[in-house]
Scaffold this active site. Structure first.
Site, PDB file in Angstrom:
ATOM      1  N   ASN A   9       0.880  -1.171   0.000  1.00  0.00           N
ATOM      2  CA  ASN A   9       0.000   0.000   0.000  1.00  0.00           C
ATOM      3  C   ASN A   9       0.917   1.220   0.000  1.00  0.00           C
ATOM      4  O   ASN A   9       1.480   1.570   1.028  1.00  0.00           O
ATOM      5  CB  ASN A   9      -0.892  -0.015   1.249  1.00  0.00           C
ATOM      6  CG  ASN A   9      -1.701   1.273   1.388  1.00  0.00           C
ATOM      7  OD1 ASN A   9      -1.726   2.104   0.479  1.00  0.00           O
ATOM      8  ND2 ASN A   9      -2.361   1.427   2.528  1.00  0.00           N
ATOM      9  N   TRP A  10       1.055   1.830  -1.169  1.00  0.00           N
ATOM     10  CA  TRP A  10       2.016   2.934  -1.300  1.00  0.00           C
ATOM     11  C   TRP A  10       1.530   4.205  -0.607  1.00  0.00           C
ATOM     12  O   TRP A  10       2.281   5.159  -0.474  1.00  0.00           O
ATOM     13  CB  TRP A  10       2.300   3.227  -2.777  1.00  0.00           C
ATOM     14  CG  TRP A  10       2.998   2.114  -3.501  1.00  0.00           C
ATOM     15  CD1 TRP A  10       3.406   0.910  -2.995  1.00  0.00           C
ATOM     16  CD2 TRP A  10       3.394   2.101  -4.886  1.00  0.00           C
ATOM     17  NE1 TRP A  10       4.017   0.159  -3.972  1.00  0.00           N
ATOM     18  CE2 TRP A  10       4.021   0.862  -5.141  1.00  0.00           C
ATOM     19  CE3 TRP A  10       3.260   3.012  -5.940  1.00  0.00           C
ATOM     20  CZ2 TRP A  10       4.521   0.520  -6.407  1.00  0.00           C
ATOM     21  CZ3 TRP A  10       3.756   2.679  -7.195  1.00  0.00           C
ATOM     22  CH2 TRP A  10       4.389   1.447  -7.414  1.00  0.00           C
ATOM     23  N   LYS A  11       0.250   4.220  -0.224  1.00  0.00           N
ATOM     24  CA  LYS A  11      -0.351   5.424   0.383  1.00  0.00           C
ATOM     25  C   LYS A  11      -0.081   6.629  -0.540  1.00  0.00           C
ATOM     26  O   LYS A  11      -0.024   6.458  -1.756  1.00  0.00           O
ATOM     27  CB  LYS A  11       0.157   5.606   1.812  1.00  0.00           C
ATOM     28  CG  LYS A  11      -0.059   4.333   2.654  1.00  0.00           C
ATOM     29  CD  LYS A  11       0.124   4.516   4.130  1.00  0.00           C
ATOM     30  CE  LYS A  11      -0.120   3.181   4.838  1.00  0.00           C
ATOM     31  NZ  LYS A  11       0.007   3.281   6.303  1.00  0.00           N
ATOM     32  N   HIS A  95      -9.391   1.232   4.996  1.00  0.00           N
ATOM     33  CA  HIS A  95      -8.104   1.426   5.685  1.00  0.00           C
ATOM     34  C   HIS A  95      -8.323   2.355   6.881  1.00  0.00           C
ATOM     35  O   HIS A  95      -9.127   3.286   6.819  1.00  0.00           O
ATOM     36  CB  HIS A  95      -7.073   2.019   4.723  1.00  0.00           C
ATOM     37  CG  HIS A  95      -5.696   1.980   5.293  1.00  0.00           C
ATOM     38  ND1 HIS A  95      -5.258   2.919   6.201  1.00  0.00           N
ATOM     39  CD2 HIS A  95      -4.683   1.094   5.131  1.00  0.00           C
ATOM     40  CE1 HIS A  95      -4.021   2.609   6.554  1.00  0.00           C
ATOM     41  NE2 HIS A  95      -3.650   1.506   5.927  1.00  0.00           N
ATOM     42  N   GLU A  97      -6.692   4.725   7.969  1.00  0.00           N
ATOM     43  CA  GLU A  97      -6.500   6.160   7.675  1.00  0.00           C
ATOM     44  C   GLU A  97      -7.756   6.756   7.047  1.00  0.00           C
ATOM     45  O   GLU A  97      -8.084   7.919   7.277  1.00  0.00           O
ATOM     46  CB  GLU A  97      -5.256   6.342   6.782  1.00  0.00           C
ATOM     47  CG  GLU A  97      -3.980   6.105   7.582  1.00  0.00           C
ATOM     48  CD  GLU A  97      -2.802   5.541   6.798  1.00  0.00           C
ATOM     49  OE1 GLU A  97      -2.784   5.651   5.561  1.00  0.00           O
ATOM     50  OE2 GLU A  97      -1.904   4.976   7.455  1.00  0.00           O
ATOM     51  N   GLU A 167      -5.173  -4.924  10.498  1.00  0.00           N
ATOM     52  CA  GLU A 167      -4.162  -3.889  10.690  1.00  0.00           C
ATOM     53  C   GLU A 167      -4.405  -3.187  12.021  1.00  0.00           C
ATOM     54  O   GLU A 167      -5.222  -2.247  12.090  1.00  0.00           O
ATOM     55  CB  GLU A 167      -4.231  -2.862   9.556  1.00  0.00           C
ATOM     56  CG  GLU A 167      -3.952  -3.439   8.187  1.00  0.00           C
ATOM     57  CD  GLU A 167      -3.356  -2.407   7.233  1.00  0.00           C
ATOM     58  OE1 GLU A 167      -2.329  -2.709   6.628  1.00  0.00           O
ATOM     59  OE2 GLU A 167      -3.899  -1.300   7.130  1.00  0.00           O
ATOM     60  N   GLY A 173       2.765   2.293  10.818  1.00  0.00           N
ATOM     61  CA  GLY A 173       3.706   3.398  10.691  1.00  0.00           C
ATOM     62  C   GLY A 173       4.418   3.761  11.986  1.00  0.00           C
ATOM     63  O   GLY A 173       5.054   4.803  12.076  1.00  0.00           O
ATOM     64  N   SER A 212       3.727  -2.125  10.263  1.00  0.00           N
ATOM     65  CA  SER A 212       5.187  -2.187  10.455  1.00  0.00           C
ATOM     66  C   SER A 212       5.777  -3.553  10.105  1.00  0.00           C
ATOM     67  O   SER A 212       6.715  -4.015  10.748  1.00  0.00           O
ATOM     68  CB  SER A 212       5.553  -1.772  11.886  1.00  0.00           C
ATOM     69  OG  SER A 212       5.133  -0.437  12.139  1.00  0.00           O
ATOM     70  N   GLY A 233       3.039  -0.929   4.235  1.00  0.00           N
ATOM     71  CA  GLY A 233       3.124   0.490   3.907  1.00  0.00           C
ATOM     72  C   GLY A 233       4.564   0.892   3.647  1.00  0.00           C
ATOM     73  O   GLY A 233       5.092   0.735   2.547  1.00  0.00           O
ATOM     74  N   GLY A 234       5.232   1.380   4.680  1.00  0.00           N
ATOM     75  CA  GLY A 234       6.583   1.925   4.539  1.00  0.00           C
ATOM     76  C   GLY A 234       7.553   1.015   3.801  1.00  0.00           C
ATOM     77  O   GLY A 234       8.305   1.466   2.923  1.00  0.00           O
TER      78      GLY A 234
END
Ligand code: 13P
Length: 252
Positions: A9-11, A95, A97, A167, A173, A212, A233-234
């Site tokens: 998930n590149w966000k 998600h 977010e 999640e 993150g 993470s 993500g990251g």
């Protein structure tokens, strides 16, 4: 036996050139085994370019969000049929977010899930608790509410092509990964919740862990019986980091 899905998930990250480099690195280093599936979810403006760059490779493409509506006066929104038209296979819905920053409720998420299915997309339903909810012993109640809203809306049979991502919000993150045991407990709970409705769907549904996840902790998480992949993500923004997770999956 469920395949392992490693999804990035590149966000809201990337650029034309950075994405091209990332995708070419992933294409070049993707593990050959069919039991590991790869997926990247870029921001909307880059979907077409990433679809072109992944054509013929084993990397599937998905979006990060979608409208619950099919067309019309919804300025700034993207319809499920548009994603399918481009060639997207998956879309992330719910998600944390989106739930936290944009006020999406479980009812909204269920509507998006339904609309995605209607266009032939595979929804990736994200669920998970905050730290306060975990500390208050509410983890199962929270994921139940988020899951049940969708099951009630679309029916369990419609989970046949869906993916679930657990999640925990406190792990996203933050570098605070859930331990394999903490994640497995919730994944097993989610699968048993599905099984109350349909044992075969529960057995075949991929349940991903997100929060993470990285090369160093992936093997431990993926070794657990009910953890069928990762939503990353990251560590999905550099080919080497993403491939470290994919390779851990391939060796598991
Ligand atoms: P991180 O891997 O950066 O914690 O993000 C997880 C996530 O939110 C994936 O959807």
């Amino acid at each position: 036996m469920r395949n392992t899905l490693i999804a990035g998930n590149w966000k809201m990250n990337g650029s034309t050139s950075a994405n091209a480099e990332l995708v070419s690195g992933i294409n070049a280093g993707a593990p050959a085994t069919d039991s590991v599936e790869l997926l990247v979810c870029p921001p909307f403006p880059y979907l077409a370019a990433v679809l072109a760059d992944t054509a013929g490779s084993k990397v599937a493409v998905g979006a990060q969000n979608v409208s619950a509506h099919e067309s019309g006066a919804f300025t700034g929104e993207v319809a499920p049929s548009m994603l399918a038209d481009l060639g997207c296979e998956y879309v992330i819905v719910g998600h944390s977010e989106r739930r936290t920053l944009y006020g999406e409720t479980s009812v909204d998420v269920a509507a998006k899930f339904k609309a995605a299915l209607g266009a032939g997309l595979r929804p990736i339903l994200c669920i998970g608790e905050t730290l306060e909810e975990r500390e208050a012993g509410q983890t199962e109640a929270v994921v139940d509410e988020q899951l049940d809203a969708v099951i009630e809306s679309v029916g369990i049979a419609n989970f046949a092509t869906a993916v679930i991502a657990y999640e925990p919000v406190w792990a996203i993150g933050t570098g605070m990964t859930a331990t394999p045991e903490q994640a497995q407990d919730v994944h097993a709970h989610i699968r048993s919740r599905l099984a109350k409705h349909d044992a075969a769907i529960a057995e075949s549904t991929q349940i991903l862990y997100g929060g993470s996840m990285k090369g160093e902790n992936a093997a431990g998480l993926l070794a657990k019986a009910d953890i069928d992949g990762g939503l990353i993500g990251g560590a999905s923004l550099q080919a080497a980091d993403f491939l470290a997770i994919a390779n851990a999956a391939a060796q598991g």
